[in-house]
Design a protein around this motif. Sequence first.
Motif, PDB file in Angstrom:
ATOM      1  N   GLY A  16     -15.799  50.500   8.162  1.00 16.49           N
ATOM      2  CA  GLY A  16     -17.009  49.769   8.496  1.00 16.49           C
ATOM      3  C   GLY A  16     -18.245  50.220   7.732  1.00 16.49           C
ATOM      4  N   LYS A  17     -19.379  50.282   8.444  1.00 17.30           N
ATOM      5  CA  LYS A  17     -20.653  50.616   7.814  1.00 17.30           C
ATOM      6  C   LYS A  17     -20.652  52.024   7.211  1.00 17.30           C
ATOM      7  CE  LYS A  17     -23.523  47.548  10.572  1.00 17.30           C
ATOM      8  NZ  LYS A  17     -24.599  47.443  11.547  1.00 17.30           N
ATOM      9  N   ASP A  18     -20.000  52.954   7.904  1.00 22.72           N
ATOM     10  CA  ASP A  18     -19.935  54.321   7.369  1.00 22.72           C
ATOM     11  C   ASP A  18     -19.203  54.335   6.035  1.00 22.72           C
ATOM     12  OD1 ASP A  18     -21.296  55.403   9.513  1.00 22.72           O
ATOM     13  OD2 ASP A  18     -19.451  55.816  10.635  1.00 22.72           O
ATOM     14  N   TRP A  19     -18.102  53.586   5.934  1.00 27.86           N
ATOM     15  CA  TRP A  19     -17.356  53.515   4.680  1.00 27.86           C
ATOM     16  C   TRP A  19     -18.221  52.902   3.581  1.00 27.86           C
ATOM     17  CZ3 TRP A  19     -14.468  54.854   1.008  1.00 27.86           C
ATOM     18  CH2 TRP A  19     -14.031  53.965   0.043  1.00 27.86           C
ATOM     19  N   LYS A  20     -18.951  51.857   3.894  1.00 22.98           N
ATOM     20  CA  LYS A  20     -19.808  51.216   2.893  1.00 22.98           C
ATOM     21  C   LYS A  20     -20.863  52.183   2.385  1.00 22.98           C
ATOM     22  CE  LYS A  20     -19.155  46.483   4.441  1.00 22.98           C
ATOM     23  NZ  LYS A  20     -19.774  45.281   4.984  1.00 22.98           N
ATOM     24  N   LEU A  21     -21.401  53.021   3.259  1.00 20.66           N
ATOM     25  CA  LEU A  21     -22.400  54.012   2.851  1.00 20.66           C
ATOM     26  C   LEU A  21     -21.786  55.006   1.860  1.00 20.66           C
ATOM     27  CD1 LEU A  21     -25.236  55.287   3.207  1.00 20.66           C
ATOM     28  CD2 LEU A  21     -24.229  56.648   5.047  1.00 20.66           C
ATOM     29  N   TYR A  22     -20.626  55.560   2.210  1.00 22.39           N
ATOM     30  CA  TYR A  22     -19.944  56.481   1.298  1.00 22.39           C
ATOM     31  C   TYR A  22     -19.547  55.793  -0.004  1.00 22.39           C
ATOM     32  CZ  TYR A  22     -19.436  60.437   4.484  1.00 22.39           C
ATOM     33  OH  TYR A  22     -19.669  61.512   5.285  1.00 22.39           O
ATOM     34  N   ARG A  23     -19.034  54.573   0.117  1.00 31.36           N
ATOM     35  CA  ARG A  23     -18.583  53.832  -1.063  1.00 31.36           C
ATOM     36  C   ARG A  23     -19.726  53.651  -2.061  1.00 31.36           C
ATOM     37  NH1 ARG A  23     -17.035  48.058   0.257  1.00 31.36           N
ATOM     38  NH2 ARG A  23     -19.249  47.764  -0.074  1.00 31.36           N
ATOM     39  N   SER A  24     -20.885  53.312  -1.562  1.00 29.56           N
ATOM     40  CA  SER A  24     -22.004  53.117  -2.485  1.00 29.56           C
ATOM     41  C   SER A  24     -22.421  54.436  -3.136  1.00 29.56           C
ATOM     42  CB  SER A  24     -23.190  52.468  -1.769  1.00 29.56           C
ATOM     43  OG  SER A  24     -23.708  53.328  -0.785  1.00 29.56           O
ATOM     44  N   ALA A  25     -22.266  55.526  -2.399  1.00 32.89           N
ATOM     45  CA  ALA A  25     -22.649  56.840  -2.938  1.00 32.89           C
ATOM     46  C   ALA A  25     -21.685  57.330  -4.009  1.00 32.89           C
ATOM     47  CB  ALA A  25     -22.747  57.860  -1.809  1.00 32.89           C
ATOM     48  N   ILE A  26     -20.404  57.002  -3.866  1.00 33.18           N
ATOM     49  CA  ILE A  26     -19.418  57.511  -4.826  1.00 33.18           C
ATOM     50  C   ILE A  26     -18.943  56.447  -5.816  1.00 33.18           C
ATOM     51  CG2 ILE A  26     -18.603  59.323  -3.286  1.00 33.18           C
ATOM     52  CD1 ILE A  26     -16.197  57.585  -2.618  1.00 33.18           C
ATOM     53  N   HIS A  27     -19.552  55.300  -5.783  1.00 37.92           N
ATOM     54  CA  HIS A  27     -19.149  54.165  -6.626  1.00 37.92           C
ATOM     55  C   HIS A  27     -18.993  54.553  -8.096  1.00 37.92           C
ATOM     56  CE1 HIS A  27     -19.806  50.592  -9.071  1.00 37.92           C
ATOM     57  NE2 HIS A  27     -19.221  49.931  -8.103  1.00 37.92           N
ATOM     58  N   ARG A  28     -19.941  55.291  -8.616  1.00 38.02           N
ATOM     59  CA  ARG A  28     -19.902  55.650 -10.038  1.00 38.02           C
ATOM     60  C   ARG A  28     -18.694  56.503 -10.406  1.00 38.02           C
ATOM     61  NH1 ARG A  28     -25.859  57.588  -9.749  1.00 38.02           N
ATOM     62  NH2 ARG A  28     -25.105  57.639  -7.653  1.00 38.02           N
ATOM     63  N   ALA A  29     -18.159  57.246  -9.446  1.00 38.16           N
ATOM     64  CA  ALA A  29     -16.999  58.094  -9.731  1.00 38.16           C
ATOM     65  C   ALA A  29     -15.751  57.268 -10.051  1.00 38.16           C
ATOM     66  CB  ALA A  29     -16.723  59.012  -8.549  1.00 38.16           C
ATOM     67  N   PHE A  30     -15.732  56.005  -9.671  1.00 37.85           N
ATOM     68  CA  PHE A  30     -14.565  55.158  -9.916  1.00 37.85           C
ATOM     69  C   PHE A  30     -14.718  54.287 -11.160  1.00 37.85           C
ATOM     70  CE2 PHE A  30     -14.117  56.036  -5.358  1.00 37.85           C
ATOM     71  CZ  PHE A  30     -12.824  56.525  -5.367  1.00 37.85           C
ATOM     72  N   SER A  31     -15.763  54.485 -11.917  1.00 36.50           N
ATOM     73  CA  SER A  31     -15.918  53.682 -13.129  1.00 36.50           C
ATOM     74  C   SER A  31     -14.843  54.075 -14.133  1.00 36.50           C
ATOM     75  CB  SER A  31     -17.313  53.890 -13.733  1.00 36.50           C
ATOM     76  OG  SER A  31     -17.389  55.178 -14.316  1.00 36.50           O
ATOM     77  N   PRO A  32     -14.400  53.136 -14.962  1.00 36.30           N
ATOM     78  CA  PRO A  32     -13.375  53.461 -15.957  1.00 36.30           C
ATOM     79  C   PRO A  32     -13.758  54.649 -16.837  1.00 36.30           C
ATOM     80  CG  PRO A  32     -13.655  51.093 -15.821  1.00 36.30           C
ATOM     81  CD  PRO A  32     -14.738  51.715 -14.975  1.00 36.30           C
ATOM     82  N   GLN A  33     -15.002  54.746 -17.222  1.00 40.01           N
ATOM     83  CA  GLN A  33     -15.438  55.847 -18.085  1.00 40.01           C
ATOM     84  C   GLN A  33     -15.346  57.190 -17.351  1.00 40.01           C
ATOM     85  OE1 GLN A  33     -16.010  55.821 -21.275  1.00 40.01           O
ATOM     86  NE2 GLN A  33     -16.424  58.011 -21.309  1.00 40.01           N
ATOM     87  N   ALA A  34     -15.772  57.222 -16.102  1.00 40.94           N
ATOM     88  CA  ALA A  34     -15.708  58.466 -15.329  1.00 40.94           C
ATOM     89  C   ALA A  34     -14.260  58.900 -15.128  1.00 40.94           C
ATOM     90  CB  ALA A  34     -16.407  58.288 -13.982  1.00 40.94           C
ATOM     91  N   LEU A  35     -13.387  57.954 -14.824  1.00 42.36           N
ATOM     92  CA  LEU A  35     -11.981  58.285 -14.636  1.00 42.36           C
ATOM     93  C   LEU A  35     -11.344  58.763 -15.940  1.00 42.36           C
ATOM     94  CD1 LEU A  35     -10.891  55.414 -12.252  1.00 42.36           C
ATOM     95  CD2 LEU A  35     -11.221  57.820 -11.683  1.00 42.36           C
ATOM     96  N   LYS A  36     -11.734  58.152 -17.027  1.00 40.50           N
ATOM     97  CA  LYS A  36     -11.190  58.552 -18.337  1.00 40.50           C
ATOM     98  C   LYS A  36     -11.590  59.994 -18.658  1.00 40.50           C
ATOM     99  CE  LYS A  36     -10.624  56.343 -22.754  1.00 40.50           C
ATOM    100  NZ  LYS A  36     -11.094  55.294 -23.640  1.00 40.50           N
ATOM    101  N   GLU A  37     -12.819  60.354 -18.358  1.00 36.90           N
ATOM    102  CA  GLU A  37     -13.307  61.706 -18.627  1.00 36.90           C
ATOM    103  C   GLU A  37     -12.598  62.753 -17.771  1.00 36.90           C
ATOM    104  OE1 GLU A  37     -17.528  61.544 -18.042  1.00 36.90           O
ATOM    105  OE2 GLU A  37     -17.837  60.236 -19.761  1.00 36.90           O
ATOM    106  N   CYS A  38     -12.104  62.356 -16.610  1.00 34.14           N
ATOM    107  CA  CYS A  38     -11.458  63.292 -15.686  1.00 34.14           C
ATOM    108  C   CYS A  38      -9.932  63.307 -15.803  1.00 34.14           C
ATOM    109  CB  CYS A  38     -11.829  62.933 -14.250  1.00 34.14           C
ATOM    110  SG  CYS A  38     -13.581  63.071 -13.895  1.00 34.14           S
ATOM    111  N   GLN A  39      -9.359  62.419 -16.605  1.00 37.32           N
ATOM    112  CA  GLN A  39      -7.915  62.240 -16.636  1.00 37.32           C
ATOM    113  C   GLN A  39      -7.150  63.528 -16.928  1.00 37.32           C
ATOM    114  OE1 GLN A  39      -6.381  59.237 -15.875  1.00 37.32           O
ATOM    115  NE2 GLN A  39      -4.597  60.552 -15.742  1.00 37.32           N
ATOM    116  N   SER A  40      -7.567  64.289 -17.930  1.00 38.37           N
ATOM    117  CA  SER A  40      -6.819  65.499 -18.274  1.00 38.37           C
ATOM    118  C   SER A  40      -6.868  66.521 -17.128  1.00 38.37           C
ATOM    119  CB  SER A  40      -7.326  66.115 -19.579  1.00 38.37           C
ATOM    120  OG  SER A  40      -8.665  66.510 -19.445  1.00 38.37           O
ATOM    121  N   SER A  41      -8.011  66.643 -16.473  1.00 37.24           N
ATOM    122  CA  SER A  41      -8.122  67.560 -15.333  1.00 37.24           C
ATOM    123  C   SER A  41      -7.254  67.094 -14.172  1.00 37.24           C
ATOM    124  CB  SER A  41      -9.568  67.664 -14.863  1.00 37.24           C
ATOM    125  OG  SER A  41     -10.365  68.239 -15.855  1.00 37.24           O
TER     126      SER A  41
END
Length: 118
Positions: free
Chosen positions: A79-104
Amino acid sequence: HIPHLALRNFEEGLKTLVDTANPNGRSCFWIGNEAAISVIHGRDAHMFLSVTSDRNLDPLFKRHYKRILGLNSPILINGKDWKLYRSAIHRAFSPQALKECQSSMNLISLRLQSSLIQ
């Protein structure tokens, strides 16, 4: 990923997910009586996490997550709590962010596999 993580060779499990994925990189399977999906591409993770604020977890996994991550883990809330967290961590799921973390992520996954086998 759960069905494939149980394999003795973690890389083989990941290969199985990729090999069984449809042309869009998605694999579907059942965990008990709940349908589950595994995605390969970051954009798909973003899409699936963005379209709903309600996620159903198998009770066994829910108990496990509560013990390890706590009651207010983004994995467990809805619900609303999930939407709050989702908006805060949204950038972590961008393709570029995931690509940078892939080896780790690969290294950590292999270490986890090794410790589980021991």
